[in-house]
Design a protein around this motif. Structure first.
Motif, PDB file in Angstrom:
ATOM      1  N   LYS A  16       0.845  -1.206   0.000  1.00  0.00           N
ATOM      2  CA  LYS A  16       0.000   0.000   0.000  1.00  0.00           C
ATOM      3  C   LYS A  16       0.874   1.247   0.000  1.00  0.00           C
ATOM      4  N   SER A 162      -8.151  -9.765  11.040  1.00  0.00           N
ATOM      5  CA  SER A 162      -7.849  -8.802   9.984  1.00  0.00           C
ATOM      6  C   SER A 162      -9.085  -8.243   9.266  1.00  0.00           C
ATOM      7  N   ASN A 209      -5.214  -1.611   8.985  1.00  0.00           N
ATOM      8  CA  ASN A 209      -5.928  -0.960   7.882  1.00  0.00           C
ATOM      9  C   ASN A 209      -6.298   0.501   8.126  1.00  0.00           C
TER      10      ASN A 209
END
Ligand SMILES: CC(C)=CCC/C(C)=C/CC/C(C)=C/CC/C(C)=C/CC/C(C)=C/CC/C(C)=C/CC/C(C)=C/COP(=O)(O)OP(=O)(O)O
Ligand SMILES: O=P(O)(O)OC[C@@H](O)CO
Ligand SMILES: [Mg+2]
Length: 231
Positions: A16, A162, A209
């Protein structure tokens, strides 16, 4: 540098995008460590890029190895997942065996730590990859936690939700049967309150995240975790 004292860690994903300014905020946030890892799209190039940018700061940094090809020197620690509830042997010990045949002679074992993963979210990438088909209930989780602590004597039992906030009663049940093995909790933490809830139940809380969706909320979890008494 002792992983046993870590209460909070950010997991930064090499696949990312993150700016230098945001990375600096994470590194200087007071977190105990940055864990570099992801379950998809991780390669040597994006790991090296992130490592070079993190190394400007003094925060400890661990590579959570998800592909052998992306391992590089320069990290303080190498975390090696083994998925205790996988249905595919390759993710329990297969890839590990192949890696050790090739690289076992050159490893510094003081830097290496095995994480016994228990994957709790059927929709996460790691669940799909490793063939986790049935989500463990509380009794199953307790059995996996005991497996980590007593059968395999693993340093870490990682309850991995997750992308989804976990069930506190399940996390608590796992913590109750762990004395020497550290309980890592990760998954779905989006604010300080959620971080506090899990900080009361787990040894180390991992935040991933939300870094990429709401950085200031992510940063608020550091102080939140540290304000809670250890289980
Ligand atoms: C020269 C030098 C430094 C030598 C060091 C040598 C060394 C450490 C070599 C490695 C030896 C070794 C035993 C390697 C095998 C490691 C390996 C590839 C094991 C398999 C790992 C595994 C079970 C992966 C499955 C997926 C998984 C559990 C990943 C963990 C991370 C995770 C769940 C991240 C979350 O991912 P994310 O992308 O955020 O997920 P979402 O999409 O759901 O958000
Ligand atoms: O990304 P989130 O959902 O915060 O989970 C953190 C970590 O456990 C992922 O491996
Ligand atoms: Mg993620």
């Amino acid at each position: 540098m002792d992983m046993k004292s870590w209460r909070h860690a950010f997991k930064v994903d090499p696949a990312k995008t993150i700016t230098d300014a945001d990375l600096e905020k994470l590194a200087e946030s007071g977190t105990d460590a940055l864990i570099v890892g992801g379950s998809d799209g991780v390669d040597l190039e994006n790991v090296l890029d992130l490592l070079a940018r993190i190394r400007r700061y003094s925060v400890p940094v661990a590579l959570e190895v998800s592909t052998v090809e992306s391992v590089t020197p320069g990290f303080d620690f190498y975390f090696i997942p083994t998925v205790l509830n996988s249905t595919k042997t390759e993710w329990i010990n297969g890839i590990h065996h192949a890696a050790l045949k090739e690289y076992g002679h050159m490893m510094n074992w003081d830097e290496v730590m095995t994480e016994g993963y228990c994957i709790m979210n059927p929709d996460c990438t790691a669940a799909k990859l490793t063939g986790v088909q049935e989500i463990p209930d509380e009794d199953d989780v307790v059995a996996y936690a005991r497996m980590a602590e007593h059968l395999f004597k693993l340093p870490v039992f990682y309850l991995e939700y997750s992308g989804r906030f976990g069930e506190p009663s399940v996390v608590k049940a796992a913590g109750r049967v762990l004395d020497n093995t550290r309980l890592f909790y990760g998954g779905g933490i989006t604010n300080a309150e959620e971080a506090k809830t899990m900080a009361a139940l787990a040894d180390t809380v991992i935040v991933g995240n939300v870094i990429y969706t709401n950085l200031s909320a992510a940063l608020s979890t550091v102080e939140a975790v540290k304000s809670v008494t250890h289980r």
